[in-house]
Design an enzyme around this catalytic site. Structure first.
Site, mmCIF file in Angstrom:
data_model
loop_
_atom_site.group_PDB
_atom_site.id
_atom_site.type_symbol
_atom_site.label_atom_id
_atom_site.label_comp_id
_atom_site.label_asym_id
_atom_site.label_seq_id
_atom_site.Cartn_x
_atom_site.Cartn_y
_atom_site.Cartn_z
ATOM 1 N N SER A 124 74.197 128.033 107.947
ATOM 2 C CA SER A 124 72.739 127.264 107.759
ATOM 3 C C SER A 124 72.591 127.560 106.554
ATOM 4 O O SER A 124 72.327 128.345 105.777
ATOM 5 C CB SER A 124 72.434 127.885 108.956
ATOM 6 O OG SER A 124 72.788 127.355 110.261
ATOM 7 N N LYS A 200 69.134 121.403 112.779
ATOM 8 C CA LYS A 200 69.554 123.066 112.993
ATOM 9 C C LYS A 200 68.266 123.795 113.056
ATOM 10 O O LYS A 200 67.838 124.674 113.865
ATOM 11 C CB LYS A 200 71.063 123.659 112.015
ATOM 12 C CG LYS A 200 70.409 125.090 112.597
ATOM 13 C CD LYS A 200 71.357 125.832 113.703
ATOM 14 C CE LYS A 200 70.883 127.077 114.102
ATOM 15 N NZ LYS A 200 72.162 127.420 112.977
#
Length: 319
Positions: A124, A200
């Protein structure tokens, strides 16, 4: 005869993207690699091994490599060697600096021939960083890129129930799909490079705020003298019911923090990225901003590597 030839040509054209994507291995048997064997990488690699896929692994620290080698994986000496001997390399590391290091550092992925190879990044990171790193890698050795951050925590990684959101070219997404679905329940193409990371961030707005709100509700129940452990049962099926409610509240009440569902530092990193992208896009995010500050307090009080659910302990009178 002409019509038959044209039909064959059309069939060949339809197959061409996959053939191009796999030209490093013309037999069509993809050799897989996994880089970064932490809380998520190790169970995800085990899912690939369980599915019977050949896989090579590399990790900065060797302690997590040996058990996977015993389970059937091959050990790579460097990231460069990993890409040199694989067609698709999956990776999951801490942040953008770590991603850059394993790609462009000494003996990094960029040092290996990359034409026809595919890198799938489960980390991420900032959407801008994903776009820049993908372009740099393509220029350096020709390898293609998918940004594919995951949601579902260590439990989802172990059970193969992760939700993975992806950015990249459609042909590359389809090439990776059968392998990703050995590790995940859902693999959604959200758009070009960087779109997976942006999705995300939306996920983390919801999860980060849910953690903060559930900690607050659980503490209220406890302080008011009711059994907070029964909240998931009592609220099941109502508007407040959710996977976070059913998963997080019992762990908060019982103090279950090992293995962590995720580190405080990771959630804070993501919420800080949300704030940055929100500023760049003139998007108001008051709830995510507040959640970020709560996690910043949790980092100071509990430590960067503590389980994110330890935010519940911030409101404890005996902490």
């Amino acid at each position: 005869m002409v019509r038959s030839g044209r039909a064959a040509l059309r069939r060949d054209t339809r197959r061409q993207p996959m053939a191009d994507a796999s030209k490093a291995n013309p037999q069509g048997v993809e050799r897989l690699g996994y880089l970064g064997l932490g809380l998520m990488g190790t169970p995800m690699t085990r899912r690939l091994l369980k599915a019977g896929y050949p896989i090579s692994v590399w990790n900065r620290s060797g302690g997590t490599v040996a058990p996977l080698v015993e389970a059937g994986a091959k050990r790579a000496d460097t990231p460069r060697d990993l890409l040199a001997n694989c067609d698709i390399v999956f990776m999951c590391v801490t942040d953008a600096a770590a991603v850059e290091d394993v790609i462009f550092g000494p003996e990094g992925l960029a040092a290996a021939p990359g034409a026809g190879k595919l890198v799938v990044d489960f980390s991420s990171i900032h959407p801008d960083a994903a776009r820049k790193l993908a372009a740099r890698l393509k220029a350096a050795n020709g390898a293609s890129w998918i940004d594919a951050p995951v949601s579902g925590g260590t439990k989802g990684a172990e059970e193969g129930t992760l939700a993975i959101m992806a950015g990249g070219e459609a042909a590359n997404i389809e090439r990776a799909r059968p392998y990703v679905l050995a590790m995940a329940r859902r693999f959604t193409h959200m758009g070009p490079t960087g779109a997976g990371q942006t999705t995300k961030l939306c996920n983390q707005v919801i999860v980060g705020c849910a953690m903060a709100v559930l900690a607050e509700a659980t503490r209220l129940a406890s302080n008011a003298g009711i059994d907070a452990s029964r909240l998931p049962e009592a609220l099941a099926g109502g508007f407040a019911d959710s996977i976070p409610l059913q998963l997080f509240v019992p762990r908060m009440v019982q103090g279950i923090h090992s293995p962590p569902l995720g580190h405080i530092a990771t959630m804070l990193k993501d919420l800080d990225t949300v704030a940055d992208v929100a500023q760049a896009t003139s998007t108001p995010v008051p709830m995510a901003t507040l959640a970020g500050q709560i996690f910043r307090l949790a980092k100071a009080a509990r430590g960067a590597d503590a389980d994110a659910l330890e935010i519940y302990k911030l409101s404890a009178t005996d902490r």
